[in-house]
Scaffold this motif. Structure first.
Motif, PDB file in Angstrom:
ATOM      1  N   LEU A 101      -8.861  -3.486   2.205  1.00 50.65           N
ATOM      2  CA  LEU A 101      -9.248  -2.109   1.891  1.00 50.65           C
ATOM      3  C   LEU A 101     -10.089  -2.013   0.617  1.00 50.65           C
ATOM      4  O   LEU A 101     -11.103  -1.321   0.574  1.00 50.65           O
ATOM      5  CB  LEU A 101      -7.981  -1.249   1.760  1.00 50.65           C
TER       6      LEU A 101
ATOM      7  N   VAL B  75      -8.797   6.900   6.779  1.00 50.10           N
ATOM      8  CA  VAL B  75      -9.545   6.022   7.688  1.00 50.10           C
ATOM      9  C   VAL B  75      -8.890   6.013   9.064  1.00 50.10           C
ATOM     10  O   VAL B  75      -9.573   6.082  10.089  1.00 50.10           O
ATOM     11  CB  VAL B  75      -9.627   4.587   7.102  1.00 50.10           C
TER      12      VAL B  75
ATOM     13  N   THR C 185       0.830  -1.201   0.000  1.00 52.57           N
ATOM     14  CA  THR C 185       0.000   0.000   0.000  1.00 52.57           C
ATOM     15  C   THR C 185       0.863   1.250   0.000  1.00 52.57           C
ATOM     16  O   THR C 185       0.364   2.346   0.117  1.00 52.57           O
ATOM     17  CB  THR C 185      -0.922   0.040   1.222  1.00 52.57           C
TER      18      THR C 185
ATOM     19  N   GLU D  96     -16.616   1.865   6.539  1.00 53.04           N
ATOM     20  CA  GLU D  96     -15.329   1.612   7.177  1.00 53.04           C
ATOM     21  C   GLU D  96     -15.468   1.341   8.672  1.00 53.04           C
ATOM     22  O   GLU D  96     -14.819   0.441   9.213  1.00 53.04           O
ATOM     23  CB  GLU D  96     -14.378   2.800   6.961  1.00 53.04           C
TER      24      GLU D  96
ATOM     25  N   PHE E 218      -7.375  -4.279   8.365  1.00 54.92           N
ATOM     26  CA  PHE E 218      -8.258  -3.472   7.523  1.00 54.92           C
ATOM     27  C   PHE E 218      -7.604  -3.199   6.169  1.00 54.92           C
ATOM     28  O   PHE E 218      -8.248  -3.276   5.121  1.00 54.92           O
ATOM     29  CB  PHE E 218      -8.579  -2.157   8.232  1.00 54.92           C
ATOM     30  N   ALA E 219      -6.311  -2.891   6.206  1.00 57.61           N
ATOM     31  CA  ALA E 219      -5.592  -2.569   4.960  1.00 57.61           C
ATOM     32  C   ALA E 219      -5.627  -3.737   3.992  1.00 57.61           C
ATOM     33  O   ALA E 219      -5.693  -3.554   2.777  1.00 57.61           O
ATOM     34  CB  ALA E 219      -4.151  -2.181   5.277  1.00 57.61           C
TER      35      ALA E 219
ATOM     36  N   ARG F 246      -6.460   6.803   1.197  1.00 56.57           N
ATOM     37  CA  ARG F 246      -7.709   6.342   1.811  1.00 56.57           C
ATOM     38  C   ARG F 246      -7.422   5.711   3.170  1.00 56.57           C
ATOM     39  O   ARG F 246      -8.122   5.982   4.158  1.00 56.57           O
ATOM     40  CB  ARG F 246      -8.397   5.327   0.891  1.00 56.57           C
ATOM     41  N   LEU F 247      -6.396   4.889   3.221  1.00 61.22           N
ATOM     42  CA  LEU F 247      -6.061   4.250   4.494  1.00 61.22           C
ATOM     43  C   LEU F 247      -5.691   5.298   5.537  1.00 61.22           C
ATOM     44  O   LEU F 247      -6.125   5.218   6.697  1.00 61.22           O
ATOM     45  CB  LEU F 247      -4.899   3.261   4.276  1.00 61.22           C
TER      46      LEU F 247
ATOM     47  N   GLN G  70      -4.876   4.377  -2.564  1.00 60.06           N
ATOM     48  CA  GLN G  70      -5.114   3.461  -1.441  1.00 60.06           C
ATOM     49  C   GLN G  70      -4.468   3.985  -0.173  1.00 60.06           C
ATOM     50  O   GLN G  70      -5.050   3.904   0.904  1.00 60.06           O
ATOM     51  CB  GLN G  70      -4.521   2.090  -1.745  1.00 60.06           C
TER      52      GLN G  70
END
Lengths: 207, 265
Positions: free
Chosen positions: A82, A45, A17, A90, A78-79, A41-42, A38
């Motif tokens: 994803l 989150v 990622t 989420e 979670f990753a 986004r991670l 990604q």
């Protein structure tokens, strides 16, 4: 803070990622864009939901000293998923992971009683003679009460009563039927209120 | 029992309500999110959007806006930022590849991550990982006019530190873009009610600020953040200091009320 050193697999996950790694210094445009998307986004989150994860881990019984490590595990798990997680879902997804990670952490504690030293359930009674309980003491008592609930009830109770999830959201997150979630909440409430009453009127209680 | 109404609103027990209220009000330790991001190798993920294009596109808008007073400044900064983000995002989506990291970009991105890393406790076992290092030193996506099918470009070495005056101007622009972003993130955190994060963003700003363009804005935000964090005494002191420097500022009336001990509007 002590974060767990990542295993090889976890490092690989983060690397995935982070950057394409097949040819250092040479990056395909589309892949780079996807990876960066990604990563952003991670990161978003983590920034938005880390308080929820922290509170849930604490309320589910993970000792404070272990919360950072547990949170890292949650976001790593979670990753891995994803791309599968719908936008807006989420929190529910994270909660499901938190329950699993908390259960593992509690099992580890129960296998090694020495690790419980200093943990909340073995802490001495916290009521001061003068009777004024501060927020921290109330939270410690809350945690003590929550630990008397089975994890599946505790999860529903915490998510509904403390985190403001609706029952359908909880049912979806925990992948149980709505009726099961409702029933767990009802039993958890009854148990918790009984536990509180059994503690009696402690000093500092509201009139 | 009503399953749809929280116990906090329905319980007959004051103690139950007090316990639940305490649980709802619990917050993680300060910088928890930041430490997590660092631990996951994502410390610069958001900051990486601060691309060269951001400052480049925003330069004229910011320069013009700054001279028009604080209200116009805020508006223009936001507009310029979103234009810049659009350019960067468009470049990325169009397949713009991460190539050379220009000095004007690299310095700010490195400095924020380095500062965050240096603030992390010594006991942090997972601190700099390969991913962090890669993030800091190699590719940062920048806006590119190349089409999506453009071929990968090998990273080029950084320009020498002894640059020309135009390079210095570029470095200034990159720094300014970075500062704009930090201020913007502070505002976002404030608006979201995440006052601890807002404070952290301002800490970062105060560590890295060089241009001085946004210092006034940062001082106002610091006062607001302190108020939100319940540190009214310090907020009043800072408001008083600000008023001495800028007695006719657009925020003056509000700050005077604050400095005099009145509740903030």
């Amino acid at each position: 803070m002590t974060l767990t050193t990542l295993t090889d697999d976890e490092s690989l996950l983060v690397a995935r990622t982070t950057l394409p790694h097949d040819e250092p210094g040479l990056v395909e445009g589309q892949e780079a864009a996807r990876v960066q998307q990604q990563r952003r986004r991670l990161a978003a989150v983590v920034a938005n939901h880390s308080p929820l994860v922290w509170r849930a881990l604490r309320r589910f019984g993970v000792p404070e000293r272990d919360v950072d490590d547990a949170a890292q595990q949650v976001f790593l798990a979670f990753a891995q998923r994803l791309a599968e997680v719908e936008s807006g879902k989420e929190a529910a997804y994270l909660v499901a992971i938190v329950v699993r990670v908390s259960a593992n952490a509690r099992r580890k504690l129960e296998r090694s009683p020495e690790l419980l030293s200093g943990n909340i359930e073995l802490a001495p009674a916290l009521y001061t003679p003068e009777g004024l309980l501060n927020e921290k003491q109330l939270r410690e008592e809350l945690d003590r009460g929550l630990l008397t609930l089975p994890l599946e009830q505790r999860a529903v109770f915490v998510l509904f009563e403390l985190e403001g999830f609706s029952l359908p959201e909880i049912a979806e997150a925990l992948r149980v039927p709505l009726g099961t979630a409702t029933s767990r909440l009802r039993r958890a409430r009854a148990h918790f209120e009984t536990w509180v009453k059994a503690r009696g009127n402690a000093p500092g209680d509201e009139p | 029992m009503n399953d749809l109404v929280p116990l906090l609103d329905t319980s007959d027990s004051a103690r139950t309500r007090a316990l639940l209220r305490a649980g709802r009000g619990d917050t993680p330790p300060s910088h928890f999110s930041e430490r997590l991001l660092l631990g996951l190798g994502l410390a610069g993920a958001v900051a990486s959007l601060t691309a060269a294009a951001s400052a480049h596109v925003a330069r004229s808008a910011i320069a013009g806006a700054v001279s028009k007073g604080s209200g116009a400044t805020s508006l223009m900064l936001v507009a310029a930022k979103w234009v810049a983000v659009g350019v960067v995002g468009g470049g990325i989506l169009a397949g713009g590849v991460s190539v050379a990291v220009s000095p004007r970009l690299k310095a700010p991105v490195t400095s924020i991550d380095a500062k965050r890393a240096s603030k992390a406790p010594a006991a942090q076992r997972s601190a700099p990982r390969a991913s962090d290092a890669a993030e800091l030193s190699v590719p940062v996506p920048v806006a590119s006019a190349e089409p999506a099918e453009s071929k990968p470009v090998r990273a080029t070495p950084l320009a020498p530190a002894s640059a020309t005056s135009s390079a210095q101007t570029s470095a200034h622009d990159g720094q300014l873009g970075y500062e704009v972003r930090l201020i913007d993130r502070t505002r976002e955190a404030l608006a979201a009610g995440d006052f601890a994060r807002a404070s952290l963003e301002l800490d970062t700003f105060e560590h890295v600020t060089k241009t001085g363009v946004l210092d006034r804005e940062a001082r106002i935000l610091r006062i607001d953040v302190l108020q939100k964090l319940g540190q009214s005494g310090r907020a009043r002191v800072l408001a008083g200091q600000y008023l001495k420097t800028y007695p006719n500022d657009a925020h003056a009336a509000r700050l005077r009320a604050l400095a005099a001990g009145a509740a903030s509007p």
